[in-house]
Design a protein around this motif. Sequence first.
Motif, PDB file in Angstrom:
ATOM      1  N   ARG A   1       0.840  -1.247  -0.020  1.00 60.80           N
ATOM      2  CA  ARG A   1      -0.043   0.102  -0.062  1.00 60.80           C
ATOM      3  C   ARG A   1       0.758   1.425  -0.074  1.00 60.80           C
ATOM      4  N   HIS A   2       2.269   1.089  -0.296  1.00 59.24           N
ATOM      5  CA  HIS A   2       2.979   2.244  -0.569  1.00 59.24           C
ATOM      6  C   HIS A   2       2.898   3.489   0.405  1.00 59.24           C
ATOM      7  N   PRO A   3       3.184   3.172   1.811  1.00 66.70           N
ATOM      8  CA  PRO A   3       3.519   4.123   2.593  1.00 66.70           C
ATOM      9  C   PRO A   3       4.818   4.674   2.498  1.00 66.70           C
ATOM     10  N   VAL A   4       4.885   6.201   2.550  1.00 67.96           N
ATOM     11  CA  VAL A   4       6.420   6.650   2.345  1.00 67.96           C
ATOM     12  C   VAL A   4       7.059   6.517   3.621  1.00 67.96           C
ATOM     13  N   PRO A   5       8.289   5.793   3.593  1.00 65.30           N
ATOM     14  CA  PRO A   5       9.111   5.858   4.907  1.00 65.30           C
ATOM     15  C   PRO A   5       9.779   6.951   5.129  1.00 65.30           C
ATOM     16  N   LEU A   6      10.064   7.237   6.540  1.00 65.59           N
ATOM     17  CA  LEU A   6      10.672   8.218   6.924  1.00 65.59           C
ATOM     18  C   LEU A   6      12.023   7.719   7.318  1.00 65.59           C
ATOM     19  N   GLY A   7      13.117   8.522   7.159  1.00 64.77           N
ATOM     20  CA  GLY A   7      14.418   8.556   7.401  1.00 64.77           C
ATOM     21  C   GLY A   7      15.243   9.480   8.088  1.00 64.77           C
ATOM     22  N   ILE A   8      16.331   9.325   8.801  1.00 65.44           N
ATOM     23  CA  ILE A   8      17.105  10.383   9.266  1.00 65.44           C
ATOM     24  C   ILE A   8      17.840  11.269   7.960  1.00 65.44           C
ATOM     25  N   ASN A   9      17.742  12.643   8.224  1.00 59.96           N
ATOM     26  CA  ASN A   9      18.152  13.221   7.168  1.00 59.96           C
ATOM     27  C   ASN A   9      19.961  13.374   7.514  1.00 59.96           C
ATOM     28  N   TYR A  10      20.648  12.386   7.291  1.00 61.00           N
ATOM     29  CA  TYR A  10      22.057  12.369   7.281  1.00 61.00           C
ATOM     30  C   TYR A  10      22.804  13.278   6.722  1.00 61.00           C
ATOM     31  N   ALA A  11      22.385  13.394   5.299  1.00 68.84           N
ATOM     32  CA  ALA A  11      23.220  14.347   4.619  1.00 68.84           C
ATOM     33  C   ALA A  11      22.969  15.766   4.634  1.00 68.84           C
ATOM     34  N   GLY A  12      21.879  16.025   5.581  1.00 73.48           N
ATOM     35  CA  GLY A  12      21.511  17.481   5.819  1.00 73.48           C
ATOM     36  C   GLY A  12      22.677  18.063   6.610  1.00 73.48           C
ATOM     37  N   HIS A  13      23.496  17.664   7.197  1.00 71.75           N
ATOM     38  CA  HIS A  13      24.111  18.213   8.563  1.00 71.75           C
ATOM     39  C   HIS A  13      25.783  17.476   8.144  1.00 71.75           C
ATOM     40  N   HIS A  14      26.615  18.363   8.466  1.00 71.27           N
ATOM     41  CA  HIS A  14      28.057  17.920   8.607  1.00 71.27           C
ATOM     42  C   HIS A  14      28.622  18.051   9.885  1.00 71.27           C
ATOM     43  N   ALA A  15      29.622  17.127  10.357  1.00 63.30           N
ATOM     44  CA  ALA A  15      30.447  17.260  11.206  1.00 63.30           C
ATOM     45  C   ALA A  15      31.875  17.269  11.031  1.00 63.30           C
ATOM     46  N   ILE A  16      32.842  18.003  11.691  1.00 61.11           N
ATOM     47  CA  ILE A  16      34.353  17.715  11.586  1.00 61.11           C
ATOM     48  C   ILE A  16      34.708  16.833  12.603  1.00 61.11           C
ATOM     49  N   GLY A  17      35.615  15.702  12.191  1.00 56.70           N
ATOM     50  CA  GLY A  17      36.173  14.876  13.185  1.00 56.70           C
ATOM     51  C   GLY A  17      37.498  14.795  12.860  1.00 56.70           C
ATOM     52  N   MET A  18      38.286  14.982  14.124  1.00 53.47           N
ATOM     53  CA  MET A  18      39.891  15.284  13.829  1.00 53.47           C
ATOM     54  C   MET A  18      40.433  14.252  15.092  1.00 53.47           C
ATOM     55  N   LYS A  19      41.667  13.473  14.528  1.00 48.79           N
ATOM     56  CA  LYS A  19      42.478  12.515  15.416  1.00 48.79           C
ATOM     57  C   LYS A  19      43.861  13.303  15.421  1.00 48.79           C
ATOM     58  N   LEU A  20      44.153  13.719  16.800  1.00 45.55           N
ATOM     59  CA  LEU A  20      45.416  14.352  17.050  1.00 45.55           C
ATOM     60  C   LEU A  20      46.292  13.138  17.389  1.00 45.55           C
ATOM     61  N   LEU A  21      47.435  13.118  16.111  1.00 47.95           N
ATOM     62  CA  LEU A  21      48.413  12.368  16.585  1.00 47.95           C
ATOM     63  C   LEU A  21      49.819  12.949  16.815  1.00 47.95           C
ATOM     64  N   GLU A  22      50.873  12.439  17.088  1.00 47.11           N
ATOM     65  CA  GLU A  22      52.083  13.057  17.588  1.00 47.11           C
ATOM     66  C   GLU A  22      52.535  14.074  16.606  1.00 47.11           C
ATOM     67  N   THR A  23      52.410  13.861  15.123  1.00 46.75           N
ATOM     68  CA  THR A  23      52.988  14.600  14.397  1.00 46.75           C
ATOM     69  C   THR A  23      52.083  15.284  13.330  1.00 46.75           C
ATOM     70  N   GLU A  24      51.107  14.835  13.212  1.00 43.83           N
ATOM     71  CA  GLU A  24      49.969  15.368  12.462  1.00 43.83           C
ATOM     72  C   GLU A  24      48.535  15.537  13.154  1.00 43.83           C
ATOM     73  N   LEU A  25      47.657  16.212  12.394  1.00 44.73           N
ATOM     74  CA  LEU A  25      46.092  16.088  12.798  1.00 44.73           C
ATOM     75  C   LEU A  25      45.666  15.578  11.665  1.00 44.73           C
ATOM     76  N   GLN A  26      44.637  14.367  11.476  1.00 40.89           N
ATOM     77  CA  GLN A  26      43.755  13.929  10.554  1.00 40.89           C
ATOM     78  C   GLN A  26      42.482  14.239  10.808  1.00 40.89           C
ATOM     79  N   ALA A  27      41.896  15.070   9.776  1.00 39.35           N
ATOM     80  CA  ALA A  27      40.562  15.630   9.975  1.00 39.35           C
ATOM     81  C   ALA A  27      39.850  15.215   8.759  1.00 39.35           C
ATOM     82  N   VAL A  28      38.546  14.848   9.036  1.00 43.16           N
ATOM     83  CA  VAL A  28      37.606  14.512   7.891  1.00 43.16           C
ATOM     84  C   VAL A  28      36.400  15.459   8.230  1.00 43.16           C
TER      85      VAL A  28
END
Length: 399
Positions: free
Chosen positions: A73-100
């Motif tokens: 009966r074709h109900p329209v599913p709901l989902g989380i709007n994952y793509a509508g928001h961004h986050a920065i993630g950073m890993k601090l190492l001894e010699t560099e910062l890796q960021a996504v």
Amino acid sequence: MQAMRARKVDQGAARAMNRRLILDELRREGPLSRTRLAQQTGLSAASITIVSTDLLSEGLLIEHPELAPHLPRHPVPLGINYAGHHAIGMKLLETELQAVLTDLALNVVDQIHVPLRGPTPADAVDAARRASAHLTAPRHAARLIGAGVAMAGLIDTRRGVCIVSHRTDWHDVPFGALLRDALGVPVWIDNDANAFATAERLVGQARQASDFVVVTLGRGVGAALVLGGQVYRGLRGGAGELGHVLTERGGRPCECGLRGCLQAYISNGDLVAQFNEQQGEQTRQVEDLLALLAAGDDRPRAVLADAGRRLGEALANLTDLLDPELILIGGEGVIVGSALLDPMRAALQERHLPDAPPPEIITHRWSDDAWGRGAAGLVAEHFFEGASSHPDRTSEASS
Ligand SMILES: [Zn+2]
């Protein structure tokens, strides 16, 4: 008057709880129809309609008409709007910062590695500022909701303070506040194993589990304990220091200043050091040991098997204490593979209480951006939790 206020508070709390139930369900199960959502959460159809309408208008949910034809009966599913928001993630190492830069499903949209000019907090803040400038370029249109940082050490997550990090030699550094001022967005920092576990709990291989242990192998050895669906941090954020449990009385020295810690036998550097000591060799990194194995030279096997057994025994102790459903092994160290992990499994099997089967063990499909995704998970976690109480509703409830 009192009764009216109490009713308003109840309504506000109930609505916040319903929002959280719905977001949690959609995060774990993926898109669902409203009917299915009502069945799964136990909420009434009316509640689902009210709350989902709010969440849609706030941009937290989206409809998935493309999935509808597959449903009766074709109900329209709901989902989380994952793509509508961004986050920065950073890993601090001894010699560099890796960021996504990630979306809320922790898919990597962009990334950059920035070398550190030095070991001080100011150097790290400078690298974070440069990484952020690259990642927040106008080409990424979604709304940036914050930044997360994963680093080795003892972290007070509530205050955003690095209490101690042996590797960077930081003591009581209010890194969260420093970064928030520099980047102009909310910032969360946590121990790297906890950050990784948070991402795995939200969208990863432990998404369905509520009690599990994450072990990270590599430069150091860490663990995160997720109990009842939450990372357990202990009194000062020091929980999960699996690398520093005793494995050998009076044994090898550890970076923490003690002797005989598990980490002093199984960190990448210690694997290499032990092999060199035993064989009079001068290998430099764990990849050299793997290359020897691949070339048919079995000499590294003893050190790797001993490390695996020690880890397995520690995990058996942990299993007897916590009874987790899952142990997830991650970190750069997973590249060592079966030469370490098979003896680990055998030791866990032998040593843990025989009354119950041992927990399922999963080896993470490790990639270099996993730490950064974990750090972004700190942002996503607060977003989902914060989103469970709409600010207007909260003020209404407390007025
Ligand atoms: Zn130690």
